[in-house]
Design a protein around this motif. Structure first.
Motif, mmCIF file in Angstrom:
data_model
loop_
_atom_site.group_PDB
_atom_site.id
_atom_site.type_symbol
_atom_site.label_atom_id
_atom_site.label_comp_id
_atom_site.label_asym_id
_atom_site.label_seq_id
_atom_site.Cartn_x
_atom_site.Cartn_y
_atom_site.Cartn_z
ATOM 1 N N GLY A 128 0.834 -1.536 0.107
ATOM 2 C CA GLY A 128 -0.034 0.042 0.108
ATOM 3 C C GLY A 128 0.688 1.129 -0.196
ATOM 4 O O GLY A 128 1.721 1.086 0.517
ATOM 5 N N LEU A 133 5.438 4.861 1.732
ATOM 6 C CA LEU A 133 5.128 6.609 2.511
ATOM 7 C C LEU A 133 6.092 6.001 3.690
ATOM 8 O O LEU A 133 7.173 6.920 4.259
ATOM 9 C CB LEU A 133 4.388 7.189 3.060
ATOM 10 N N TRP A 154 -2.602 14.708 5.366
ATOM 11 C CA TRP A 154 -3.623 13.457 5.311
ATOM 12 C C TRP A 154 -3.014 12.892 6.574
ATOM 13 O O TRP A 154 -1.896 13.102 6.900
ATOM 14 C CB TRP A 154 -3.153 12.632 4.402
ATOM 15 N N TYR A 157 0.426 11.808 7.253
ATOM 16 C CA TYR A 157 2.101 12.277 7.299
ATOM 17 C C TYR A 157 2.666 12.481 8.581
ATOM 18 O O TYR A 157 3.947 12.552 8.523
ATOM 19 C CB TYR A 157 2.137 13.293 5.962
ATOM 20 N N CYS A 200 -0.389 16.583 -1.406
ATOM 21 C CA CYS A 200 -1.035 15.460 -1.746
ATOM 22 C C CYS A 200 -1.826 16.281 -2.969
ATOM 23 O O CYS A 200 -2.482 16.934 -2.428
ATOM 24 C CB CYS A 200 -1.908 14.644 -0.326
ATOM 25 N N ASN A 204 -6.016 14.654 0.128
ATOM 26 C CA ASN A 204 -6.820 14.627 1.145
ATOM 27 C C ASN A 204 -6.256 14.948 2.061
ATOM 28 O O ASN A 204 -5.590 15.388 2.643
ATOM 29 C CB ASN A 204 -6.364 12.654 1.168
ATOM 30 N N ASP A 232 2.534 12.372 -3.011
ATOM 31 C CA ASP A 232 1.405 11.799 -3.715
ATOM 32 C C ASP A 232 0.137 11.925 -4.237
ATOM 33 O O ASP A 232 -0.258 13.305 -4.269
ATOM 34 C CB ASP A 232 1.037 11.889 -1.307
ATOM 35 N N ILE A 234 -1.675 9.475 -5.197
ATOM 36 C CA ILE A 234 -3.184 8.390 -5.551
ATOM 37 C C ILE A 234 -3.611 8.944 -6.042
ATOM 38 O O ILE A 234 -4.586 7.983 -6.360
ATOM 39 C CB ILE A 234 -2.991 7.855 -3.913
ATOM 40 N N SER A 270 -5.138 1.222 -4.932
ATOM 41 C CA SER A 270 -6.041 1.212 -3.945
ATOM 42 C C SER A 270 -7.243 2.366 -4.523
ATOM 43 O O SER A 270 -8.869 1.912 -4.371
ATOM 44 C CB SER A 270 -5.744 2.273 -3.140
ATOM 45 N N LYS A 271 -7.089 3.408 -5.030
ATOM 46 C CA LYS A 271 -8.196 4.935 -4.927
ATOM 47 C C LYS A 271 -8.605 4.349 -7.060
ATOM 48 O O LYS A 271 -10.036 4.379 -7.066
ATOM 49 C CB LYS A 271 -7.593 6.178 -5.001
ATOM 50 N N ARG A 279 -3.597 -4.381 -0.934
ATOM 51 C CA ARG A 279 -2.533 -3.714 -0.323
ATOM 52 C C ARG A 279 -1.458 -3.103 -1.302
ATOM 53 O O ARG A 279 -0.399 -4.574 -1.181
ATOM 54 C CB ARG A 279 -2.116 -4.364 0.991
ATOM 55 N N ILE A 280 -1.583 -2.857 -2.312
ATOM 56 C CA ILE A 280 -0.356 -2.412 -3.002
ATOM 57 C C ILE A 280 -0.314 -0.915 -3.855
ATOM 58 O O ILE A 280 -1.280 -0.566 -3.953
ATOM 59 C CB ILE A 280 -0.211 -2.947 -4.967
ATOM 60 N N TYR A 357 -13.287 13.193 -1.307
ATOM 61 C CA TYR A 357 -13.473 14.357 0.210
ATOM 62 C C TYR A 357 -14.114 15.512 -0.262
ATOM 63 O O TYR A 357 -14.091 16.111 -1.195
ATOM 64 C CB TYR A 357 -12.490 14.169 0.460
HETATM 65 N N1 PMP Z 1 -2.226 8.602 0.415
HETATM 66 C C1 PMP Z 1 -3.462 8.895 0.011
HETATM 67 C C2 PMP Z 1 -3.366 10.976 -0.023
HETATM 68 C C3 PMP Z 1 -4.904 8.736 0.917
HETATM 69 O O1 PMP Z 1 -5.707 9.056 1.338
HETATM 70 C C4 PMP Z 1 -4.179 7.006 1.588
HETATM 71 C C5 PMP Z 1 -5.149 6.180 1.224
HETATM 72 N N2 PMP Z 1 -4.987 5.220 2.315
HETATM 73 C C6 PMP Z 1 -2.450 6.670 0.793
HETATM 74 C C7 PMP Z 1 -1.722 7.202 0.382
HETATM 75 C C8 PMP Z 1 -2.258 5.048 1.708
HETATM 76 O O2 PMP Z 1 -3.456 4.472 0.482
HETATM 77 P P1 PMP Z 1 -3.151 3.086 0.247
HETATM 78 O O3 PMP Z 1 -2.386 2.624 1.603
HETATM 79 O O4 PMP Z 1 -3.883 2.459 0.661
HETATM 80 O O5 PMP Z 1 -2.110 2.792 -0.571
#
Ligand code: PMP
Ligand code: GLU
Length: 431
Positions: A128, A133, A154, A157, A200, A204, A232, A234, A270-271, A279-280, A357
């Motif tokens: 993940g 991070l 987020w 961090y 980010c 988020n 970030d 994502i 993930s998103k 979890r990648i 969000y």
């Molecule tokens: N960065 C941000 C800004 C996120 O919102 C998330 C969600 N939890 C992640 C990283 C981590 O995502 P994941 O570990 O599910 O890949």
């Protein structure tokens, strides 16, 4: 020895203590957790989701605006690829930093998306993006270092920064500026101790995103400063109303900026592909940094699950239509969420550029009297909305923005409409 008043989880024998420990009192080794936990909070986003699940288990209707997790199923072709991979033997260790297939797919996808060269040697696949991070935090930050995490940030961090003994510096951004860090504020936050800046975009928790001009202005400030920039990305696939998403890496390469060798990209499946449970996630860094991350990961998790890596290859190399289909659903939900929040008396909500969000200003409710007492802060407001309206939202103070609440709209239109109607009715009843 842990400080009194911050009794660590599970330390049952300490829980009855009310007075400070006398000096020299010895605490048994088995009763001490490491001091690094004294400065770290558990994840507020995950705590809200656990509280919501507990209430749901009691039979309450709970609207899941808390955790940021797509409610869609992982697309079928990805699940099918994983099933096939299992039968083909994806049941063993892989290379620590990911299979050659996945690293190749990530490098190709990054080069195409960001217009900057990316070699597989730059990629380290983690469990993940949160883990990626954390790998960076372990490899880079140490006591004495400052890491800039603009607020609202987020939750993970600053906590990861503190967990490794470094200092999180959290300059405030303003809603009037679209929650974007200004070059002036960035400049004022930098010091000789600054090791990294974490951005980010889309963000988020606010959903705001940097356009080319605002991002370029920050790169110019950092061009002259010897520190890393962690971006970030994502949520990069999830932007709305024609907003043009741009990567810092793209700009730095296009314009031949020196900072291009100091940009560390965080991304994952993930998103974009509704794959939170697989979890990648990964980092894209200069090769020397990737080697350091390999060391960290080889002594902690080893590789992410082989079958999940195979699924991620299918996600990146297979049909991409599902991303757009999900994005359009999120776009419709965003409109409903922003309008519904704005219809609650006294509440304001800015339309976010991306992610899933809505970050709403609830300060108008401060001081009002609810059944269980006055609404003294955003935690009390979030508790009131959960208890009285079944709405699970995350208090803004968890993100460094007291008075605000984060609502995830990664849930059905029906939930959004019903939840916000319940919130409106509860607020209208307040004294
Ligand atoms: N960065 C941000 C800004 C996120 O919102 C998330 C969600 N939890 C992640 C990283 C981590 O995502 P994941 O570990 O599910 O890949
Ligand atoms: N990114 C999500 C959130 O902020 C998932 C929860 C987490 O990983 O902390 O709600």
């Amino acid at each position: 020895m842990h400080a009194l008043g911050s009794v660590p989880f599970g330390c049952t024998s300490c829980q009855g203590l009310t007075a400070p420990l006398p000096p020299r009192t010895r605490v048994r080794m088995t009763h001490r957790f490491s001091q690094r936990l004294d400065v770290v909070q558990p994840s507020a986003t995950l705590a809200v989701s656990a509280r919501a699940a507990a209430l749901r288990a009691q039979g309450r209707t709970i609207y899941p605006f808390g955790v940021g997790e797509p409610d869609f199923d992982t697309p079928i072709h990805i699940r099918d690829a994983a099933k096939k991979a299992l039968d083909a033997g994806a049941t063993r260790y892989t290379a620590v930093t990911g299979t050659p297939e996945l690293k190749k797919a990530i490098a190709a996808s990054s080069a195409a998306r960001r217009g900057a060269p990316c070699a597989p040697e730059q990629v380290v696949v983690g469990v993940g993006a949160k883990h990626s991070l954390f790998n960076l935090a372990l490899a880079l930050y140490e006591p004495g270092d400052e890491v800039i995490c603009p607020a609202p940030y987020w939750v993970s961090y600053p906590e990861q920064v503190r967990l490794v003994g470094a200092t999180a510096v959290c300059p405030e951004t303003r809603e009037e500026d679209g929650w974007l860090l200004t070059p002036e504020t960035l400049q004022a936050s930098l010091s000789p101790q600054t090791k990294a800046v974490i951005l980010c975009t889309p963000s988020n928790p606010t959903g705001s995103a940097y356009g080319e001009k605002s991002l370029r202005a920050l790169l110019e400030v950092l061009e002259a400063h010897d520190c890393w920039l962690v971006v970030d990305e994502i949520y990069a696939d999830l932007v709305y109303d024609g907003f043009k998403q741009v990567s810092a890496l793209t700009l730095a390469h296009r314009d031949g900026m020196k900072i291009r060798d100091r940009i560390l990209v965080i991304d994952g499946v993930s998103k974009s592909y509704a794959m939170t449970g697989w979890r990648i996630g990964w980092s894209i860094t200069p090769p020397a940094m990737a080697k350091a991350l390999d060391v960290v990961q080889s002594q902690s998790t080893t590789n992410p699950a082989a079958v999940a890596q195979a699924a991620a290859v299918a996600a990146l190399t297979g049909p991409q239509e599902s991303i757009e289909a999900m994005r359009l659903r999120f776009a419709a939900r965003r409109t409903r969420m922003v309008a519904g929040l704005g219809a609650i008396p006294g509440i304001r909500c800015r339309a976010p550029e991306g992610a899933f969000y809505a970050f709403a200003d609830f300060r108008a409710l401060l001081g009002k009297k609810a059944k269980n007492g006055p609404l003294t802060d955003d935690l009390a407001i979030a508790t009131f909305l959960l208890e009285e309206a079944g709405c699970a939202a995350v208090p803004g103070s968890a993100f460094g923005a007291p008075g605000y609440l984060r609502f995830s709209y990664a849930t059905s239109e029906e939930n959004i409409d019903a939840g916000l109607a319940a919130a409106k009715a509860a607020v209208e009843k307040l004294g």
